[in-house]
Design an enzyme around this catalytic site. Structure first.
Site, PDB file in Angstrom:
ATOM      1  N   VAL A 330       0.859  -1.182   0.000  1.00 30.84           N
ATOM      2  CA  VAL A 330       0.000   0.000   0.000  1.00 30.84           C
ATOM      3  C   VAL A 330       0.890   1.225   0.000  1.00 30.84           C
ATOM      4  O   VAL A 330       1.880   1.292   0.736  1.00 30.84           O
ATOM      5  CB  VAL A 330      -0.917   0.022   1.238  1.00 30.84           C
ATOM      6  CG1 VAL A 330      -1.788   1.278   1.235  1.00 30.84           C
ATOM      7  CG2 VAL A 330      -1.792  -1.223   1.290  1.00 30.84           C
ATOM      8  N   CYS A 331       0.559   2.185  -0.866  1.00 29.72           N
ATOM      9  CA  CYS A 331       1.260   3.462  -0.900  1.00 29.72           C
ATOM     10  C   CYS A 331       2.752   3.233  -1.162  1.00 29.72           C
ATOM     11  O   CYS A 331       3.123   2.477  -2.057  1.00 29.72           O
ATOM     12  CB  CYS A 331       0.995   4.202   0.411  1.00 29.72           C
ATOM     13  SG  CYS A 331       1.476   5.937   0.436  1.00 29.72           S
TER      14      CYS A 331
END
Length: 467
Positions: A330-331
């Site tokens: 994520v990210c």
């Protein structure tokens, strides 16, 4: 506290829902320049770790006694645990006294039940998680149809990311709309649920009863040896919403597909500091989960750059990736995947601000909510982890189950100013992105040197042990 400082207190209790807490907390932590200083503080009866409704513990930063007169009080929800919290004498006493002179009184998820039990909502309208409308009515409150509602000093939000929807205009009020929009961009809150909005269906009543009383519909759990573990990696300073979003989705998935189980892991079972000032507590160590079926790596800002060189993080990600069915991020968690050599020549995504580093690590950057390449599944910035996790839930089971999960967590995002227009991003964020891109070659070069050294060491070891 300094006279110019205004504290926004988030009271927590056992069984709290992390997404209801961390979503608005992340938005309201967006820094501003000049003016009044606002400080967010997670408070509990005791400043010691408490359980949530996921495998992630939280450690309040202060006690109720230490924050007696906050400027704002926002109570997060907690699923069925909030029904018990609404009868917690210490919590209700704090909420009553702390809100007496507070300028903002709020709740997210079903946290409105606590405000109602403290007799702060009688006869008023309040937003709430759809499955808890009946208990709210029993406390003399009128459930509102809106995802979030502001009425004078009262701010209430439904479940899922409704707390983010509510917090953005509140931040605009406290700082400015420009800063609030910057907060939205930083979290890349441009929600795109893979199946769109989830409308009511005939099974909702049964699902609501299950959410209010999980024991009313027990599901036979598989033997521990048959469970497929999903390991979510922690490290100091991470962006905790990167973890909490997919964790909320995948923990709910366990209720409907019990063959999967989430665990949060770090080098030690001890509190881990995060980007929003609240420490989180893993339930396993790296050594205890050597071969998860799925590994998820969250991101952050400077702490993630540090984690790219941390041998504890590098060794665990590299080792688990070798045997995992799926490797996800994520990210800026994808930068850690790239730092250990997993993204060379692969399609990938990351937070918009950090795309230059990703490309210098040998990946092909795509500005999409999530990107799949073989056994790699990566999402863009922060909130994109929720959309990716719903996609993953469907991949692990089926779309009907994933839609049920979305409905259960009440994920129906409605950003107050719409999504992010990447063609019209203001000058300052573009300048920040440019500065990060200038540093990208140096950041990537260090990671590549470590990867070459590790590969050389592994090759030398193999040559020594080879008969």
């Amino acid at each position: 506290m300094p006279a110019s400082e205004k504290v926004l207190a988030f009271p927590v209790y056992p069984g709290v829902t992390p997404l209801d807490l961390i979503g608005p907390l992340t938005v309201l932590k967006t820094p501003g320049i000049g003016g009044t200083r606002y400080r967010t503080v997670v408070v509990g009866e005791r400043a010691e770790p408490l359980a949530t409704d996921t495998p992630l513990g939280l450690q309040p930063a202060a006690t109720f006694a230490e924050m007696p007169n906050p400027w704002a009080v926002i109570v997060p929800g907690g699923g069925a645990a909030t029904l018990a919290a609404a009868e917690d004498g210490a919590l209700l006493s704090y909420v009553r006294s702390a809100t007496a002179e507070a300028q903002v009184v709020g709740a997210t998820g079903n946290g409105a039940l606590v405000l109602a039990a403290a007799d702060l909502l009688r006869g008023q309208r309040s937003a709430i998680h759809w499955a808890f409308r009946e208990p709210l009515e029993e406390l003399g409150v009128i459930p509102a149809d809106q995802r979030w509602r502001a009425d004078g000093r009262l701010h209430t939000a439904a479940g899922g990311t409704a707390g983010i929807d509510m917090a953005l205009p509140l931040l605009a009020r406290l700082r400015s709309k420009a800063i609030a929009r910057f907060g939205q961009l930083s979290a890349e809150y441009d929600p795109q649920p893979p199946f769109g909005r989830v409308d009511p269906d005939p099974a909702d009543a049964a699902l609501a009863r299950t959410l209010r009383d999980p024991g009313s519909a027990p599901i036979a759990a598989p033997a521990a040896s048959d469970e497929r573990l999903i390991a979510l990696v922690l490290y100091p300073g991470l962006t905790v919403l990167d973890v909490v979003g997919p964790l909320q989705v995948l923990t709910m998935l366990q209720r409907f597909a019990p063959g999967y189980r989430c665990v949060t892991v770090w080098a030690r079972r001890e509190p881990v500091p995060t980007d929003v000032g609240v420490a989180v507590v893993p339930d396993r160590t790296f050594e205890e989960v050597p071969h998860p079926a799925i590994v998820l790596v969250p991101g952050g800002a400077l702490p993630t750059i540090r984690a790219m060189s941390d041998p504890r993080v590098r060794d665990y990600v590299r080792a688990t990736a070798a045997s995992a069915d799926l490797v996800t991020s994520v990210c800026t968690g994808s930068l850690i995947l790239g730092a250990v050599g997993l993204l060379e020549g692969r399609d990938a995504t990351t937070n918009w601000f950090y795309s230059g580093i990703l490309e210098d690590l040998g990946a092909t950057y795509h500005q999409r909510r999530w990107v799949e390449d073989g056994n790699l599944l990566m999402s863009a910035g922060v909130s994109a982890g929720i959309d990716m996790a719903l996609h993953l839930a469907a991949r692990l089971t089926d779309e009907a189950t994933a839609r049920r999960v979305q409905r259960a967590i009440d994920y129906d995002p409605q950003p107050p100013w719409g999504g992010i227009d990447y063609d019209r991003i203001p000058r300052l964020p573009r300048a920040i992105r440019g500065a990060i891109s200038l540093a990208a070659p140096a950041v990537a070069a260090r990671a590549k040197r470590l990867t070459r050294a590790e590969r050389s060491k592994a090759a030398d070891t193999q040559s020594v042990v080879r008969p």
